[in-house]
Design an enzyme around this catalytic site. Structure first.
Site, PDB file in Angstrom:
ATOM      1  CE  LYS A  63     -20.610 -18.459   6.515  1.00  0.00           C
ATOM      2  NZ  LYS A  63     -20.922 -17.989   7.890  1.00  0.00           N
TER       3      LYS A  63
ATOM      4  NE  ARG B 165      -4.411  -1.453   1.735  1.00  0.00           N
ATOM      5  CZ  ARG B 165      -5.387  -1.728   2.567  1.00  0.00           C
ATOM      6  NH1 ARG B 165      -5.261  -1.425   3.856  1.00  0.00           N
ATOM      7  NH2 ARG B 165      -6.499  -2.290   2.147  1.00  0.00           N
TER       8      ARG B 165
ATOM      9  N   GLY C  38     -13.454  -3.499   1.069  1.00  0.00           N
ATOM     10  CA  GLY C  38     -14.828  -3.039   1.207  1.00  0.00           C
ATOM     11  C   GLY C  38     -15.263  -2.084   0.113  1.00  0.00           C
TER      12      GLY C  38
ATOM     13  N   GLY D  80      -9.799  -8.875  -0.788  1.00  0.00           N
ATOM     14  CA  GLY D  80      -8.645  -9.476  -0.117  1.00  0.00           C
ATOM     15  C   GLY D  80      -8.280 -10.872  -0.587  1.00  0.00           C
TER      16      GLY D  80
END
Length: 400
Positions: free
Chosen positions: A199, A38, A379, A356
């Protein structure tokens, strides 16, 4: 990129105090940075502003200090790695507002770089408080947002400042927005999306948005088992959210109505144990043994996905196709990723990936550098895929 204001629109930077919001929320161990990815990604923008004579004032958060100073969440230990990556010294202020920040900013010469302490040391950051935003803005003449990974948060340093100062996208943010526009908003078609992961419950909004936008949707990972169950197939002891069968059927019906081709596994690599190199076999998805778990897609499914990619001009990818952390259940993810990478390098496919697990999976497959764009934003990337407006991005839109 005319939809957003960028550094190209900022005019002369010499002598200007540039508040540059970056993402320095990097992994640390024993007071040292363990992964500088990053940091490396924001270096070009820092250098560009400094080389143009701007006074670079870095804003960043680290961890979750809950609105008050916490030495364990200080940005100071990041300083050596940041300075090393930048190839020049970086000053540090013990606060991001107030006297300590003001004095450190006042001491800057043209081309200098200063890192202010964690913005989340103040409760006003996450509340997007007007007074705190005003205090941050007092140390800058213009604002540049380089933290796409935090752009889904309407915080003072990610969104509030853009309404107080002339605001622009940094080069990393610009590249991210270019890639996302190319990936979903204005893609070359046919457009295929691969969505994997464990999921369905975490990706309902994502799937519902994608079936209305893409031409083909590959569903893999544990979430595929829920769709197979919804179609009446027995999935043995596989991870499966059986209570979401109606949701899965609704998504399948919406896809059909939208003309989106859904691609589910036709065969699977199954095992009785969830561990590396467990004894395994390939079976059709309608013949999964009662005591077995689906841990990856099989060879026929890989061929089907590869064939769909061959028909596509653009690929958006989020989530692995199997338990890629365990051999040999990484086979499907690796094979498809390498196929997509080959087409990308041949100029036949635009590939945009993020999230991720996705980044880790592509790096595991050895193709992290071969995709058109790989987003490190978790996110924010997911919310963009879900079709949600990102506050930090919307604040940078060109007016008029």
């Amino acid at each position: 990129m005319s939809a957003f204001r960028t550094l190209d629109d900022a005019g002369a930077l010499k002598g200007k105090r540039v508040l540059l919001r970056v993402d320095l929320n990097v992994p640390m161990e024993g007071g040292r940075v363990t992964d500088a990815t990053r940091i490396a990604r924001v270096v070009p923008t820092i250098k560009e502003i400094a080389d143009k004579g701007g006074k670079v004032v870095l804003l960043a958060h680290f961890g979750r200090p809950k609105g008050k100073p916490d030495p364990k969440e200080s940005l100071k230990p990041i300083l050596p790695t940041l300075s090393e990556q930048l190839g020049r010294p970086v000053a540090f202020a013990e606060d991001c507002v107030g006297e300590a920040a003001a004095q450190a900013v006042a001491a800057l010469q043209d081309g200098d770089v200063l890192l202010l302490e964690n913005t989340r040391y103040h409760a006003g950051e996450e509340k997007n408080d007007a007074d705190f935003t005003r205090a941050l803005a007092a140390n800058g003449d213009l604002y540049v947002n380089e933290a796409f990974s935090a752009a889904h948060r309407a915080h003072a340093s990610t969104e509030g400042l853009a309404h107080r100062l002339p605001a622009y996208a940094g080069r990393l943010m610009q590249a991210e927005l270019d890639a996302l526009t190319q990936g979903l908003e204005d893609p070359k078609r046919p457009l295929i999306a691969i969505v994997g992961g464990a999921k369905v419950s975490t990706k309902i909004d994502l799937l519902e948005n994608l079936v209305a936008k893409v031409d083909m949707l590959v569903i893999g990972g544990g979430m595929a088992n829920t769709f197979l169950h919804a179609q009446g197939k027995a999935v043995g002891k596989s991870l499966c959210e059986k209570d979401l069968a109606d949701t899965a059927r609704r998504i399948l019906a919406k896809a059909e109505a939208e003309g989106c081709e859904i691609i589910l596994p036709a065969d699977a690599l199954v095992a009785r144990e969830f561990k590396a190199n467990a004894e395994n076999e390939t079976v059709r998805v309608d013949a999964v043994p009662e005591d077995a778990m689906i841990l990856d897609v099989g060879a026929a499914s890989i061929a089907t996905v590869d064939g769909a990619i061959d028909r596509a001009a653009t690929l958006v990818w989020n989530g692995p196709l199997g338990a890629f952390e365990l051999t040999p259940f990484d086979t499907g993810t690796v094979a498809v990723a390498q196929h997509a990478a080959r087409r990308t390098k041949a100029g036949q496919l635009v590939t945009v990936a993020g999230g991720g697990d996705t980044v880790a999976a592509l790096n595991h497959a050895g193709v992290g550098e071969d995709f058109s764009y790989v987003s490190t934003a978790g996110g924010a990337f997911l919310e963009w895929l879900e079709g949600k407006a990102l506050p930090g991005v919307e604040a940078l839109r060109a007016k008029g």
